[in-house]
Design a protein around this motif. Structure first.
Motif, short mmCIF file in Angstrom:
data_model
loop_
_atom_site.label_atom_id
_atom_site.label_comp_id
_atom_site.label_asym_id
_atom_site.label_seq_id
_atom_site.Cartn_x
_atom_site.Cartn_y
_atom_site.Cartn_z
N LYS A 22 0.86 -1.19 0.00
CA LYS A 22 0.00 0.00 0.00
C LYS A 22 0.89 1.23 0.00
O LYS A 22 1.64 1.47 0.94
N ILE A 23 0.78 1.99 -1.09
CA ILE A 23 1.65 3.16 -1.25
C ILE A 23 0.81 4.40 -1.49
O ILE A 23 -0.35 4.34 -1.88
N SER A 73 -8.32 -0.34 -6.45
CA SER A 73 -6.88 -0.42 -6.19
C SER A 73 -6.19 0.95 -6.23
O SER A 73 -5.15 1.13 -5.60
N VAL A 74 -6.77 1.90 -6.96
CA VAL A 74 -6.18 3.24 -7.10
C VAL A 74 -7.22 4.28 -6.69
O VAL A 74 -8.36 4.24 -7.17
N LYS A 75 -6.80 5.20 -5.82
CA LYS A 75 -7.70 6.26 -5.36
C LYS A 75 -7.01 7.61 -5.44
O LYS A 75 -5.88 7.77 -5.00
N HIS A 76 -7.71 8.57 -6.01
CA HIS A 76 -7.27 9.97 -6.04
C HIS A 76 -7.91 10.62 -4.82
O HIS A 76 -9.13 10.53 -4.64
N ILE A 92 -2.30 10.31 -4.41
CA ILE A 92 -2.87 9.11 -5.02
C ILE A 92 -2.47 7.93 -4.14
O ILE A 92 -1.30 7.81 -3.77
N THR A 93 -3.42 7.06 -3.80
CA THR A 93 -3.07 5.84 -3.08
C THR A 93 -3.22 4.65 -4.03
O THR A 93 -4.12 4.64 -4.88
N ILE A 94 -2.33 3.69 -3.89
CA ILE A 94 -2.34 2.50 -4.74
C ILE A 94 -2.10 1.28 -3.86
O ILE A 94 -1.14 1.24 -3.09
N ALA A 128 8.38 21.24 -8.57
CA ALA A 128 7.50 20.09 -8.79
C ALA A 128 8.19 18.81 -8.33
O ALA A 128 9.38 18.62 -8.56
N PHE A 129 7.43 17.94 -7.68
CA PHE A 129 8.00 16.69 -7.19
C PHE A 129 6.95 15.60 -7.14
O PHE A 129 5.75 15.85 -7.16
N ALA A 130 7.44 14.38 -7.10
CA ALA A 130 6.64 13.19 -6.81
C ALA A 130 7.38 12.43 -5.72
O ALA A 130 8.61 12.33 -5.77
N ARG A 131 6.65 11.92 -4.76
CA ARG A 131 7.28 11.12 -3.71
C ARG A 131 6.42 9.89 -3.46
O ARG A 131 5.21 9.92 -3.66
N LEU A 132 7.06 8.82 -3.07
CA LEU A 132 6.36 7.57 -2.81
C LEU A 132 6.52 7.23 -1.33
O LEU A 132 7.64 7.20 -0.82
N VAL A 133 5.39 6.98 -0.67
CA VAL A 133 5.37 6.69 0.76
C VAL A 133 4.78 5.31 0.98
O VAL A 133 3.75 4.96 0.39
N ASN A 134 5.42 4.52 1.84
CA ASN A 134 4.88 3.24 2.28
C ASN A 134 3.79 3.55 3.30
O ASN A 134 4.08 4.06 4.38
N GLN A 135 2.54 3.24 2.97
CA GLN A 135 1.44 3.60 3.87
C GLN A 135 1.42 2.77 5.16
O GLN A 135 0.84 3.20 6.15
#
Length: 192
Positions: A22-23, A73-76, A92-94, A128-135
């Motif tokens: 879950k990210i 599986s994908v939520k905005h 966004i969660t995936i 501008a950035f994108a980051r990925l977080v382990n939920q």
């Protein structure tokens, strides 16, 4: 400590951490000090793509008017119309375990709403950035700062997640397009 990526870099996600399921993808930006007379409204969108790089149907396009994939599986998490403040502007969660097997890539994009009408482009956007977080543990796994090498583009593919065998990888894309959201929708096989 999060891994810092540069444009074009790829990283194994689930191979390095098989428990990563879950990210959250956090997207952010700032408007350069500019007075064009109109506010900027940037919008994140997600395209679920098959092996040919096309959406399977219209429901594979997740955005402010369709906040969730049909399988969940994908939520905005909602549209931020101003982009003001620090941190993520949109999220966004995936759930990687729930992504259908025939989805091979997940493209995460940002467009400027009514860019042509308002005479706006990504050359007027900074930080501008994108980051990925382990939920599961709220740890930031990686971060991609896009830099400021855009001028006339009105849409940008920030990043992609893609399958490699049974694993998921992250690609720091950072590619701009003219034509806004309509250009991306068409590029991914949908009608405007």
């Amino acid at each position: 400590m999060a891994i810092q990526l540069s444009k074009g870099q790829r990283i194994d996600l689930t191979k390095n951490d098989p428990s990563l399921q879950k990210i959250m993808i956090g997207l952010g930006w700032d408007v350069k000090s500019f007075d064009g007379g109109q506010d900027f409204d940037l919008d994140a969108s997600v395209f679920l793509l098959n092996e040919a790089g096309q959406c399977r149907n219209e429901l594979d396009f997740i955005f402010y008017n369709n906040l969730q994939s049909s399988d969940g599986s994908v939520k905005h998490l909602g549209d931020n119309r101003t982009g003001e403040g620090d941190g993520d502007d949109e999220q966004i969660t995936i759930d990687l375990a729930r992504v259908p097997q025939d989805v091979h890539r997940i493209a995460i994009t940002v467009t400027i709403h009514d860019a042509e009408l308002r005479n706006q482009n990504f050359g007027q956007i900074a930080n501008a950035f994108a980051r990925l977080v382990n939920q599961d543990n709220d740890n930031e796994v990686l971060r991609f700062d896009l830099g400021e090498d855009f001028s006339i583009e009105t849409a940008v593919v920030f990043c992609e997640l893609y399958r490699h065998g049974t694993d998921w990888k992250f690609n720091a894309v950072g590619s701009g397009y003219q034509g806004g959201l309509a250009a991306l929708v068409q590029a991914y096989g949908l009608s405007v």
